[in-house]
Design a protein around this motif. Structure first.
Motif, PDB file in Angstrom:
ATOM      1  N   LEU A 251     -24.053  -6.088   5.246  1.00  0.00           N
ATOM      2  CA  LEU A 251     -23.534  -6.380   3.909  1.00  0.00           C
ATOM      3  C   LEU A 251     -24.435  -7.373   3.180  1.00  0.00           C
ATOM      4  CD1 LEU A 251     -21.418  -6.162   1.706  1.00  0.00           C
ATOM      5  CD2 LEU A 251     -20.068  -7.915   2.891  1.00  0.00           C
ATOM      6  N   ILE A 252     -24.921  -8.389   3.878  1.00  0.00           N
ATOM      7  CA  ILE A 252     -25.813  -9.368   3.249  1.00  0.00           C
ATOM      8  C   ILE A 252     -27.104  -8.688   2.808  1.00  0.00           C
ATOM      9  CG2 ILE A 252     -27.090 -11.517   3.583  1.00  0.00           C
ATOM     10  CD1 ILE A 252     -24.051 -11.821   3.463  1.00  0.00           C
ATOM     11  N   LEU A 363     -18.838 -13.505  -2.106  1.00  0.00           N
ATOM     12  CA  LEU A 363     -18.833 -12.604  -0.956  1.00  0.00           C
ATOM     13  C   LEU A 363     -19.656 -13.175   0.189  1.00  0.00           C
ATOM     14  CD1 LEU A 363     -19.293  -9.180  -2.811  1.00  0.00           C
ATOM     15  CD2 LEU A 363     -17.208 -10.012  -1.698  1.00  0.00           C
ATOM     16  N   VAL A 364     -20.777 -13.787  -0.149  1.00  0.00           N
ATOM     17  CA  VAL A 364     -21.629 -14.410   0.863  1.00  0.00           C
ATOM     18  C   VAL A 364     -20.885 -15.543   1.557  1.00  0.00           C
ATOM     19  CG1 VAL A 364     -23.686 -15.842   1.174  1.00  0.00           C
ATOM     20  CG2 VAL A 364     -23.804 -13.771  -0.202  1.00  0.00           C
ATOM     21  N   GLU A 372     -24.221 -20.024   5.503  1.00  0.00           N
ATOM     22  CA  GLU A 372     -24.100 -19.704   4.085  1.00  0.00           C
ATOM     23  C   GLU A 372     -25.294 -20.185   3.284  1.00  0.00           C
ATOM     24  OE1 GLU A 372     -23.424 -23.733   4.144  1.00  0.00           O
ATOM     25  OE2 GLU A 372     -22.071 -22.398   5.196  1.00  0.00           O
ATOM     26  N   GLY A 373     -25.935 -21.274   3.691  1.00  0.00           N
ATOM     27  CA  GLY A 373     -27.106 -21.752   2.972  1.00  0.00           C
ATOM     28  C   GLY A 373     -28.262 -20.768   3.072  1.00  0.00           C
ATOM     29  N   THR A 374     -28.490 -20.252   4.276  1.00  0.00           N
ATOM     30  CA  THR A 374     -29.557 -19.281   4.470  1.00  0.00           C
ATOM     31  C   THR A 374     -29.248 -17.974   3.753  1.00  0.00           C
ATOM     32  OG1 THR A 374     -30.031 -20.240   6.631  1.00  0.00           O
ATOM     33  CG2 THR A 374     -30.888 -18.038   6.208  1.00  0.00           C
ATOM     34  N   GLY A 377     -29.720 -18.407   0.183  1.00  0.00           N
ATOM     35  CA  GLY A 377     -31.159 -18.428  -0.066  1.00  0.00           C
ATOM     36  C   GLY A 377     -31.755 -17.033  -0.123  1.00  0.00           C
ATOM     37  N   LEU A 378     -31.267 -16.132   0.747  1.00  0.00           N
ATOM     38  CA  LEU A 378     -31.739 -14.753   0.707  1.00  0.00           C
ATOM     39  C   LEU A 378     -31.381 -14.087  -0.619  1.00  0.00           C
ATOM     40  CD1 LEU A 378     -30.801 -13.615   4.332  1.00  0.00           C
ATOM     41  CD2 LEU A 378     -33.111 -13.750   3.391  1.00  0.00           C
ATOM     42  N   ILE A 379     -30.155 -14.361  -1.111  1.00  0.00           N
ATOM     43  CA  ILE A 379     -29.736 -13.780  -2.392  1.00  0.00           C
ATOM     44  C   ILE A 379     -30.609 -14.304  -3.523  1.00  0.00           C
ATOM     45  CG2 ILE A 379     -27.861 -13.619  -4.061  1.00  0.00           C
ATOM     46  CD1 ILE A 379     -27.348 -12.013  -1.530  1.00  0.00           C
ATOM     47  N   TRP A 380     -30.786 -15.634  -3.584  1.00  0.00           N
ATOM     48  CA  TRP A 380     -31.602 -16.236  -4.648  1.00  0.00           C
ATOM     49  C   TRP A 380     -33.056 -15.773  -4.547  1.00  0.00           C
ATOM     50  CZ3 TRP A 380     -29.967 -18.511  -8.895  1.00  0.00           C
ATOM     51  CH2 TRP A 380     -28.717 -19.146  -8.912  1.00  0.00           C
ATOM     52  N   MET A 381     -33.579 -15.672  -3.317  1.00  0.00           N
ATOM     53  CA  MET A 381     -34.965 -15.225  -3.150  1.00  0.00           C
ATOM     54  C   MET A 381     -35.129 -13.798  -3.666  1.00  0.00           C
ATOM     55  SD  MET A 381     -37.211 -14.736   0.336  1.00  0.00           S
ATOM     56  CE  MET A 381     -36.267 -13.283   0.774  1.00  0.00           C
TER      57      MET A 381
END
Length: 435
Positions: A251-252, A363-364, A372-374, A377-381
Motif C-alpha cells: 500500500l505504501i 493513510l500512511v 511513519e517518518g520514513t 519521507g517516501l511520499i514526499w520524495m
C-alpha cells in the motif's frame, strides 16, 4: 484517566512547517528584481527555489530514518536549521549568502515535513490525528501564501532586505515556539500498541523466548502480509529497519507512485502558469493573484476536506474526483486560456488537488506506526521527484501552452485508475484496524 491531545505541539509544528515554505518561495514573486539587485541571472535566482526539491529527493529517506529513531532532536534540528538559513541570508548583500541560507533551509525541510505524521501520532489521540494531519499540512500551504503576500508587498530592489528580515523573524519565532512545546510536553502517545484482535496473530513458538521478536501493530493500522511493523523483529531474522518496513508494504508503494502525479501537476502549474497564460493576455500581476488564490483555496481545502472525507470513508473517491477535475481544468486552459478560465481552473485545482496530500499522509500514519517518518519521507520524495520531472517536461513546452496544458491534463488522468484501485486496500485497512 484518558490522556488529552496536546494541540500546542501541533501549533508549534505548524508554524515551523509554514516557515520552511516561506523561505523556499521568498523569491518566487520577485525573481527579476532579485536578479537585478544581486547581479545574477533569473535562472540563478530560480536555483534559490529549485535547490529545495532537489535536496529533498536526496535527503527524504535519511531524514525519515532520523525522525523514526530520534524524533524530537531531529525535528528540532529541522526547526533550528530553517531559522539559521533565514538568518544567514542577512549576513551580507551578496547572492552567495542567499544561496548558503537556502541550502541550509533546504536541508531542514525534509526533517520538518516528514514529521507531520509523527507529531500527530505522539501528541494527539487517535480520533484527532486526521484533523492534526490536515492542520499541519494546511499550515505548509499557508507558508506559501505568506511568501506570495510578502513578494506582493515588497516588490522593489530596495525592499528585499526588509522582506528577508521579516522572514527571519518569523522563522526564529516559529523555532522558539516549537522548541518550547516539545520540551515542556512529553509525548503522550506512542506509535505502537499491543495488536487489537483484528490484527493480532498467534505468536510463533520461537517468539515466546525472545522478547525482542514480539511484533506489535500501530494504533489504527493493519499489518500487511509479510510486513514487519517498525521496531519489531521476526523470529530468526535481523531487524529489517524502518525503510524496509515502510517500502515492504504494497500500500505504501502504491501511494508513493500515486503521489508523483498530483505533486507533478501542482508544481508544474505553480511554476509555469504565468508564462503559459501570458500569450492569452494574462498579465504577470494577474497570474500572481491567480496562483495566490490557488494556494489559499488549497489551504482551506486541506484544513477541511480530509476531515470530512475520512469520516465518510471516501478517501479513494476524493482522489479520483480531484484528479479527474484537475484534468478537466487543465484541458479547459488548453482550449480556452484567459483570465476568467485561469481564475476558475487553477483555483479549483488548488481546492481539490492539494487536499490529496493530507489524505495520503493520514493513510500512511494509520499504516506504518514507528516507521511513519520514513514512510512520509517516501511520499514526499516521490512527490518532489514528480514535481521535478513534470516541471521539466512542461518547461520544455513553455512556448506551446496548448500542448503544455494538455500534458498536465494527461498526467492527472493517468493517475485516476490507480486512485480507484485504492478503494479495496483502504477498506481492508479500515476493517483490520477496527477491533
Amino acid at each position: 484517566m484518558q490522556i488529552r491531545s496536546r494541540w500546542s505541539a501541533i501549533v508549534g509544528y505548524s508554524l515551523v512547517g509554514a516557515a520552511t515554505q516561506l523561505v523556499w518561495l521568498n523569491f518566487a514573486g520577485v525573481t527579476t528584481v532579485t536578479a537585478a539587485r544581486y547581479g545574477v541571472s533569473e535562472s540563478a535566482v530560480g536555483w534559490l527555489a529549485q535547490v529545495f526539491p532537489l535536496l529533498y529527493v536526496v535527503l527524504a529517506i535519511p531524514c525519515g530514518l532520523a525522525l523514526d529513531r530520534w524524533f524530537r532532536p531531529a525535528l528540532l534540528a529541522g526547526a533550528v536549521l530553517t531559522a539559521l538559513g533565514a538568518v544567514v541570508r542577512l549576513i551580507g548583500n551578496d547572492f552567495g549568502w542567499l544561496l548558503a541560507g537556502q541550502i541550509l533551509a533546504s536541508i531542514a525541510q525534509p526533517l520538518v515535513l516528514n514529521a507531520v505524521t509523527g507529531i500527530t501520532g505522539r501528541y494527539l489521540q487517535e480520533k484527532d490525528r486526521p484533523t492534526g494531519i490536515a492542520v499541519g499540512t494546511a499550515s505548509i500551504f499557508a507558508g506559501m501564501v505568506i511568501a506570495f503576500l510578502l513578494s506582493a508587498i515588497f516588490t522593489t530592489s530596495a525592499s528585499i532586505p526588509t522582506m528577508l528580515i521579516i522572514t527571519a523573524a518569523f522563522c526564529v519565532a516559529a523555532a522558539a515556539v516549537l522548541t518550547t512545546a516539545l520540551y515542556t510536553l512529553k509525548p503522550s502517545f506512542t506509535p505502537t500498541t499491543v495488536p487489537t484482535p483484528a490484527t493480532a496473530a498467534p505468536p510463533a513458538p520461537a517468539a515466546a523466548t525472545r522478547p525482542d521478536s514480539a511484533a506489535v501493530a500501530p494504533p489504527g493500522s493493519a499489518v500487511a502480509p509479510g510486513l514487519v511493523p517498525a521496531g519489531a523483529q521476526p523470529p530468526g531474522r535481523p531487524d529489517r529497519g524502518a525503510l524496509a518496513a515502510a517500502w515492504g508494504d504494497p500500500l505504501i508503494r502504491r501511494l508513493c507512485v500515486l503521489a508523483i502525479f498530483p505533486f507533478g501537476v501542482f508544481v508544474a502549474m505553480s511554476t509555469f502558469a504565468q508564462a503559459l497564460l501570458e500569450p492569452a493576455g494574462v498579465s504577470g500581476g494577474t497570474a500572481s493573484t491567480i496562483l495566490l488564490l490557488q494556494v489559499v483555496a488549497g489551504v482551506v481545502g486541506s484544513a477541511t476536506i480530509p476531515i470530512l472525507v475520512v469520516r465518510r470513508r471516501a478517501e479513494s473517491l476524493l482522489l479520483v474526483v480531484s484528479l479527474t477535475v484537475t484534468a478537466a481544468a487543465c484541458a479547459l486552459l488548453a482550449l480556452a486560456p484567459g483570465t476568467a478560465t485561469g481564475f476558475l481552473s487553477i483555483t479549483v485545482i488548488g481546492l481539490l488537488l492539494l487536499p490529496a496530500l493530507p489524505i495520503v499522509l493520514e493513510l500512511v500514519e494509520r499504516r506504518t506506526g514507528e516507521a511513519e517518518g520514513t514512510a512520509a519521507g517516501l511520499i514526499w520524495m516521490s512527490g518532489n521527484l514528480g514535481g521535478l520531472v513534470v516541471a521539466v517536461v512542461v518547461g520544455l513546452l513553455v512556448d506551446h501552452p496548448y500542448a503544455a496544458f494538455l500534458v498536465m491534463a494527461a498526467i492527472a488522468l493517468i493517475a485516476v485508475p490507480g486512485a480507484r484501485a485504492l478503494r479495496r486496500p483502504i477498506a481492508e485497512l479500515r476493517s483490520q484496524s477496527q477491533p
